[in-house]
Write a protein that holds these residues in place. Structure first.
Motif, PDB file in Angstrom:
ATOM      1  N   ALA A  27       5.234   1.158  15.988  1.00  0.00           N
ATOM      2  CA  ALA A  27       3.814   1.272  15.637  1.00  0.00           C
ATOM      3  C   ALA A  27       3.331   2.651  16.030  1.00  0.00           C
ATOM      4  O   ALA A  27       3.725   3.202  17.040  1.00  0.00           O
ATOM      5  CB  ALA A  27       3.010   0.198  16.360  1.00  0.00           C
ATOM      6  N   GLY A  28       2.486   3.202  15.205  1.00  0.00           N
ATOM      7  CA  GLY A  28       1.953   4.516  15.486  1.00  0.00           C
ATOM      8  C   GLY A  28       2.715   5.623  14.787  1.00  0.00           C
ATOM      9  O   GLY A  28       2.252   6.731  14.695  1.00  0.00           O
ATOM     10  N   GLU A  29       3.913   5.353  14.269  1.00  0.00           N
ATOM     11  CA  GLU A  29       4.668   6.362  13.545  1.00  0.00           C
ATOM     12  C   GLU A  29       4.430   6.190  12.062  1.00  0.00           C
ATOM     13  O   GLU A  29       4.253   5.093  11.570  1.00  0.00           O
ATOM     14  CB  GLU A  29       6.165   6.199  13.818  1.00  0.00           C
ATOM     15  N   GLY A  30       4.464   7.272  11.350  1.00  0.00           N
ATOM     16  CA  GLY A  30       4.412   7.218   9.896  1.00  0.00           C
ATOM     17  C   GLY A  30       3.170   6.547   9.346  1.00  0.00           C
ATOM     18  O   GLY A  30       3.218   5.923   8.304  1.00  0.00           O
ATOM     19  N   GLY A  31       2.073   6.606  10.060  1.00  0.00           N
ATOM     20  CA  GLY A  31       0.841   6.014   9.553  1.00  0.00           C
ATOM     21  C   GLY A  31       0.823   4.500   9.639  1.00  0.00           C
ATOM     22  O   GLY A  31       0.089   3.843   8.929  1.00  0.00           O
ATOM     23  N   ALA A  32       1.637   3.924  10.505  1.00  0.00           N
ATOM     24  CA  ALA A  32       1.667   2.471  10.631  1.00  0.00           C
ATOM     25  C   ALA A  32       0.309   1.957  11.111  1.00  0.00           C
ATOM     26  O   ALA A  32      -0.448   2.663  11.755  1.00  0.00           O
ATOM     27  CB  ALA A  32       2.760   2.059  11.611  1.00  0.00           C
ATOM     28  N   GLY A  46      -7.198   0.041   3.522  1.00  0.00           N
ATOM     29  CA  GLY A  46      -6.062   0.293   2.636  1.00  0.00           C
ATOM     30  C   GLY A  46      -4.942  -0.709   2.766  1.00  0.00           C
ATOM     31  O   GLY A  46      -3.946  -0.605   2.056  1.00  0.00           O
ATOM     32  N   MET A  47      -5.050  -1.667   3.654  1.00  0.00           N
ATOM     33  CA  MET A  47      -4.007  -2.678   3.808  1.00  0.00           C
ATOM     34  C   MET A  47      -4.286  -3.830   2.841  1.00  0.00           C
ATOM     35  O   MET A  47      -5.427  -4.199   2.614  1.00  0.00           O
ATOM     36  CB  MET A  47      -3.963  -3.194   5.245  1.00  0.00           C
ATOM     37  N   THR A  48      -3.211  -4.387   2.288  1.00  0.00           N
ATOM     38  CA  THR A  48      -3.306  -5.513   1.372  1.00  0.00           C
ATOM     39  C   THR A  48      -2.595  -6.704   1.995  1.00  0.00           C
ATOM     40  O   THR A  48      -1.446  -6.588   2.412  1.00  0.00           O
ATOM     41  CB  THR A  48      -2.635  -5.167   0.016  1.00  0.00           C
ATOM     42  N   GLU A  49      -3.270  -7.837   2.075  1.00  0.00           N
ATOM     43  CA  GLU A  49      -2.658  -9.055   2.599  1.00  0.00           C
ATOM     44  C   GLU A  49      -1.961  -9.789   1.464  1.00  0.00           C
ATOM     45  O   GLU A  49      -2.494  -9.876   0.357  1.00  0.00           O
ATOM     46  CB  GLU A  49      -3.707  -9.945   3.252  1.00  0.00           C
ATOM     47  N   LEU A  50      -0.776 -10.309   1.752  1.00  0.00           N
ATOM     48  CA  LEU A  50       0.030 -11.007   0.758  1.00  0.00           C
ATOM     49  C   LEU A  50       0.530 -12.337   1.299  1.00  0.00           C
ATOM     50  O   LEU A  50       0.610 -12.522   2.512  1.00  0.00           O
ATOM     51  CB  LEU A  50       1.244 -10.149   0.362  1.00  0.00           C
ATOM     52  N   PHE A  51       0.893 -13.218   0.393  1.00  0.00           N
ATOM     53  CA  PHE A  51       1.513 -14.500   0.719  1.00  0.00           C
ATOM     54  C   PHE A  51       0.705 -15.280   1.758  1.00  0.00           C
ATOM     55  O   PHE A  51       1.165 -15.555   2.850  1.00  0.00           O
ATOM     56  CB  PHE A  51       2.969 -14.313   1.150  1.00  0.00           C
ATOM     57  N   SER A  52      -0.512 -15.605   1.365  1.00  0.00           N
ATOM     58  CA  SER A  52      -1.426 -16.381   2.211  1.00  0.00           C
ATOM     59  C   SER A  52      -1.591 -15.756   3.587  1.00  0.00           C
ATOM     60  O   SER A  52      -1.574 -16.444   4.606  1.00  0.00           O
ATOM     61  CB  SER A  52      -0.934 -17.823   2.320  1.00  0.00           C
ATOM     62  N   SER A  53      -1.705 -14.452   3.622  1.00  0.00           N
ATOM     63  CA  SER A  53      -1.930 -13.662   4.843  1.00  0.00           C
ATOM     64  C   SER A  53      -0.761 -13.695   5.818  1.00  0.00           C
ATOM     65  O   SER A  53      -0.931 -13.394   6.999  1.00  0.00           O
ATOM     66  CB  SER A  53      -3.213 -14.104   5.549  1.00  0.00           C
ATOM     67  N   LEU A  59      -0.087  -0.675  -0.009  1.00  0.00           N
ATOM     68  CA  LEU A  59       0.542  -0.466  -1.316  1.00  0.00           C
ATOM     69  C   LEU A  59       0.405   0.990  -1.744  1.00  0.00           C
ATOM     70  O   LEU A  59      -0.628   1.609  -1.499  1.00  0.00           O
ATOM     71  CB  LEU A  59      -0.111  -1.356  -2.368  1.00  0.00           C
ATOM     72  N   PRO A  60       1.423   1.536  -2.403  1.00  0.00           N
ATOM     73  CA  PRO A  60       1.296   2.895  -2.941  1.00  0.00           C
ATOM     74  C   PRO A  60       0.156   2.970  -3.951  1.00  0.00           C
ATOM     75  O   PRO A  60      -0.001   2.072  -4.786  1.00  0.00           O
ATOM     76  CB  PRO A  60       2.649   3.133  -3.623  1.00  0.00           C
ATOM     77  N   GLY A 185       5.984   5.025   3.333  1.00  0.00           N
ATOM     78  CA  GLY A 185       4.760   4.657   4.040  1.00  0.00           C
ATOM     79  C   GLY A 185       4.437   3.177   3.932  1.00  0.00           C
ATOM     80  O   GLY A 185       3.972   2.561   4.885  1.00  0.00           O
ATOM     81  N   MET A 186       4.707   2.601   2.759  1.00  0.00           N
ATOM     82  CA  MET A 186       4.486   1.170   2.559  1.00  0.00           C
ATOM     83  C   MET A 186       5.358   0.374   3.531  1.00  0.00           C
ATOM     84  O   MET A 186       4.875  -0.547   4.203  1.00  0.00           O
ATOM     85  CB  MET A 186       4.811   0.779   1.113  1.00  0.00           C
ATOM     86  N   ILE A 187       6.622   0.726   3.622  1.00  0.00           N
ATOM     87  CA  ILE A 187       7.540   0.007   4.521  1.00  0.00           C
ATOM     88  C   ILE A 187       7.096   0.172   5.977  1.00  0.00           C
ATOM     89  O   ILE A 187       7.058  -0.797   6.740  1.00  0.00           O
ATOM     90  CB  ILE A 187       8.993   0.500   4.329  1.00  0.00           C
TER      91      ILE A 187
END
Length: 192
Positions: A27-32, A46-53, A59-60, A185-187
Motif C-alpha cells: 500500500a502506498g506504492e504506485g498510487g495504491a 476514482g475507485m470502482t466497486e465490483l462484485f457486490s463490493s 479502472l483505466p 495502476g489498476m492492478i
C-alpha cells in the motif's frame, strides 16, 4: 514466546507470495488506494466497486462498460473503438487459495508458448506480486501475429472470497505505451 509468535505471523505474511518471479507491491506504492475502516467508504476518488463490493479498483480511463454486473458475472469494458478490451471475471464455483494463484501464471505461460510455436513472444512481466496483502499472478506479453496485428496481452489472477478472480486486458501492440501504465495502476489499486 509472544515475540516468536508475532515474528512467525509477520514472516508468513511476507512470504505469502514467495514464488519464483515474485514482486511485492505494498500500500502506498504506485498510487495504491486505502479505505477508511470505520465506514468502509472509498478514501480516494476514482475507485470502482465490483462484485457486490467484494473488491474495488481504479479502472483505466477511456474504457466504457459493455456488460451489466451481477455478483457472479464477467464484466466487460472496451474503448470507444472496441480495439481495447478488459474482462474481469469472478467465478465462485472455481475455488482457489492464494497459494494456488501462482500456478495459473505458470500454466498460462506454458499455454501461450505452446500455442505460438515458431514465434518469439516478448515477455514484459511474468511474476506474482503481493498487492495490499493479496497474491496477484501476472503474465504480460506481446503476442506476434503473421498478419502484422500483434497483441498486447495482460492477464492477472487472484483469490477473491475463496474463488478465482481473472483479469484479462488486450489491446493492439502498437497501443501498449498508451495503456500499459494504466493497467499496472489498476492492478496496484486493487482492494479486496
Amino acid at each position: 514466546m509472544a515475540v516468536c509468535l508475532i515474528t512467525a505471523v509477520i514472516a508468513a505474511n511476507i512470504s505469502a507470495c514467495n514464488f519464483q518471479g515474485t514482486k511485492e507491491n505494498g500500500a502506498g506504492e504506485g498510487g495504491a488506494t486505502t479505505f477508511d475502516p470505520l465506514n468502509n467508504e472509498k478514501a480516494e476518488q476514482g475507485m470502482t466497486e465490483l462484485f457486490s463490493s467484494l473488491m474495488s479498483l481504479k479502472l483505466p480511463q477511456g474504457l466504457e462498460v459493455q456488460s451489466k454486473e451481477t455478483s457472479t458475472s464477467k464484466l466487460v469494458f472496451a474503448d470507444s473503438n472496441k480495439k481495447v478490451r478488459l474482462e474481469i471475471q469472478h467465478d465462485p464455483e472455481q475455488m482457489v487459495s492464494d497459494s494456488q494463484i501462482d500456478m495459473g501464471r505458470l500454466k498460462l505461460k506454458a499455454i501461450l508458448e505452446q500455442d505460438n510455436l515458431g514465434v518469439t513472444l516478448e515477455w514484459l512481466k511474468d511474476e506474482t506480486q503481493l498487492v495490499h496483502g493479496k497474491c496477484i499472478a501476472i503474465n504480460e506479453v506481446i503476442i506476434p501475429s503473421k498478419k502484422g496485428n500483434d497483441t498486447y496481452h495482460f492477464k492477472a489472477w487472484a483469490e477473491l472470497d475463496g474463488a478465482l478472480l481473472e483479469i484479462d486486458f488486450t489491446a493492439p501492440a502498437n497501443m501498449k505505451d498508451e495503456w500499459q501504465n494504466a493497467v499496472h495502476g489498476m492492478i496496484e489499486s486493487i482492494q479486496m
